[in-house]
Design a protein around this motif. Structure first.
Motif, short mmCIF file in Angstrom:
data_model
loop_
_atom_site.label_atom_id
_atom_site.label_comp_id
_atom_site.label_asym_id
_atom_site.label_seq_id
_atom_site.Cartn_x
_atom_site.Cartn_y
_atom_site.Cartn_z
N VAL A 167 -6.86 25.93 104.60
CA VAL A 167 -7.32 27.26 104.99
C VAL A 167 -8.70 27.18 105.64
O VAL A 167 -9.68 26.79 105.00
CB VAL A 167 -7.43 28.18 103.74
CG1 VAL A 167 -7.89 29.58 104.14
CG2 VAL A 167 -6.10 28.25 102.99
N VAL A 168 -8.77 27.55 106.93
CA VAL A 168 -10.07 27.72 107.58
C VAL A 168 -10.54 29.13 107.25
O VAL A 168 -9.81 30.09 107.48
CB VAL A 168 -9.95 27.57 109.11
CG1 VAL A 168 -11.29 27.89 109.77
CG2 VAL A 168 -9.48 26.18 109.47
N THR A 169 -11.72 29.25 106.67
CA THR A 169 -12.17 30.59 106.28
C THR A 169 -13.68 30.73 106.29
O THR A 169 -14.41 29.74 106.13
CB THR A 169 -11.62 30.96 104.88
OG1 THR A 169 -11.96 32.32 104.61
CG2 THR A 169 -12.19 30.07 103.78
N HIS A 170 -14.11 31.96 106.53
CA HIS A 170 -15.51 32.31 106.35
C HIS A 170 -15.72 33.08 105.05
O HIS A 170 -16.82 33.53 104.77
CB HIS A 170 -16.00 33.17 107.52
CG HIS A 170 -16.03 32.43 108.82
ND1 HIS A 170 -16.77 31.28 108.99
CD2 HIS A 170 -15.38 32.64 109.98
CE1 HIS A 170 -16.59 30.84 110.22
NE2 HIS A 170 -15.74 31.63 110.84
N GLU A 171 -14.65 33.27 104.30
CA GLU A 171 -14.74 33.98 103.02
C GLU A 171 -15.20 33.00 101.95
O GLU A 171 -14.40 32.36 101.26
CB GLU A 171 -13.37 34.56 102.63
CG GLU A 171 -12.86 35.63 103.56
CD GLU A 171 -13.63 36.94 103.43
OE1 GLU A 171 -14.24 37.18 102.37
OE2 GLU A 171 -13.64 37.69 104.42
N MET A 172 -16.52 32.86 101.83
CA MET A 172 -17.04 31.83 100.93
C MET A 172 -16.73 32.14 99.46
O MET A 172 -16.53 31.23 98.67
CB MET A 172 -18.55 31.68 101.13
CG MET A 172 -18.90 31.13 102.50
SD MET A 172 -18.13 29.52 102.83
CE MET A 172 -17.94 29.63 104.59
N ALA A 173 -16.67 33.45 99.13
CA ALA A 173 -16.35 33.78 97.73
C ALA A 173 -14.93 33.31 97.41
O ALA A 173 -14.67 32.76 96.32
CB ALA A 173 -16.48 35.29 97.51
#
Ligand code: ADP
Ligand code: MG
Length: 244
Positions: A195-201
């Motif tokens: 998963v590439v994500t900017h949702e760090m949480a």
């Protein structure tokens, strides 16, 4: 245990620019790996190489023990089915209803008959919480619902690994949660995911492993507590600090 997905010394050039440099990464069955890093670091290109939307310049990709660069065009269709790709934009066919969208690739890529494809579609739509929406058209759905249809469409092909490229980046903030919830549920069901994500949480709480890329390289990887809590590399620290 044999990896579900093995990326071996992968490199990719566009003209003279080297976008991926000797990337090696192996994802175990049931593992959720989050790929983070600044824009332009090569994350999307890496994912796209995994199902041959891009041809690598060097290296190999092996899915369940099979090299994806061996084989015929027909094999390639089946290979694409084994990697369920979910993009930032949902890419649903606007003129097909949800059932049409979720059955089309099953019929074309896997040669399933209508009845089998529809049964599978209903099962996957129920899994993403859209069991009642089979007859809706994409324009009648929220962005979060459309993205869940795109996930159901990929799942219907019985993929070995799901590849997500910023699946929530195009969504209004209030719709992000529903998509992340589906991804957590998939993880709980044992799906293998990159998963590439900017949702760090999300990465911090759901990932088994976090991989930080910069400049076409894997700079650092480890369990989320380590990468977020005590990053070893200056470039990782700088990236996480910029995010605030
Ligand atoms: P990320 O997903 O991490 O933002 P990308 O994989 O999209 O990064 O892009 C990595 C680099 O490759 C960027 O510099 C981008 O401009 C370049 N790039 C991506 N796709 C192409 C392409 N088809 N042709 C030329 N350059 C490309
Ligand atoms: Mg990208």
């Amino acid at each position: 245990m044999r990896p579900a997905l093995e990326i071996i010394s992968l490199s990719k050039n566009f003209g003279r620019s080297q976008v991926l440099r000797d990337i090696s990464l192996s994802v175990k069955p049931g593992e959720l790996v989050c790929l983070i890093g600044p824009s332009g670091s090569g994350k999307s290109t890496l994912l796209r190489c995994c199902n041959r939307l891009e041809e690598p310049s060097g290296g190999d990709i092996v899915i369940e023990g099979r090299n994806i660069h061996a084989g015929t065009a027909r094999d390639l269709q089946r290979l694409r089915a084994r990697t369920g790709m979910v993009f930032q934009g949902f890419n649903l066919y606007p003129h097909l209803d949800v059932m049409g969208n979720v059955t089309l690739a099953q019929r074309k890529a896997l040669g399933r008959g209508r009845g089998e494809a529809e049964a599978k579609a209903l099962e996957m739509l129920a899994m993403v919480g859209l069991g009642e929406k089979a007859k809706a058209f994409p324009a009648e759905l929220s962005g979060g619902q459309q993205q869940r249809v795109a996930i159901a469409r990929a799942l219907a092909l019985d993929p070995t690994v799901m590849l997500f490229d910023e699946p929530t980046s195009a969504l209004d903030p209030e719709l992000v949660g529903s998509v992340l919830a589906v991804m957590r549920d998939l993880k709980a069901r044992g799906m293998t995911m990159l998963v590439v994500t900017h949702e760090m949480a999300f990465a911090r709480e759901a990932a088994d492993r976090v991989v930080f890329m910069d400049g076409g390289l894997i700079v650092e990887e480890g369990p989320p507590e380590a990468v977020f809590g005590a990053p070893r590399m200056e470039r990782t620290r700088a990236f996480l600090q910029r995010l605030g």
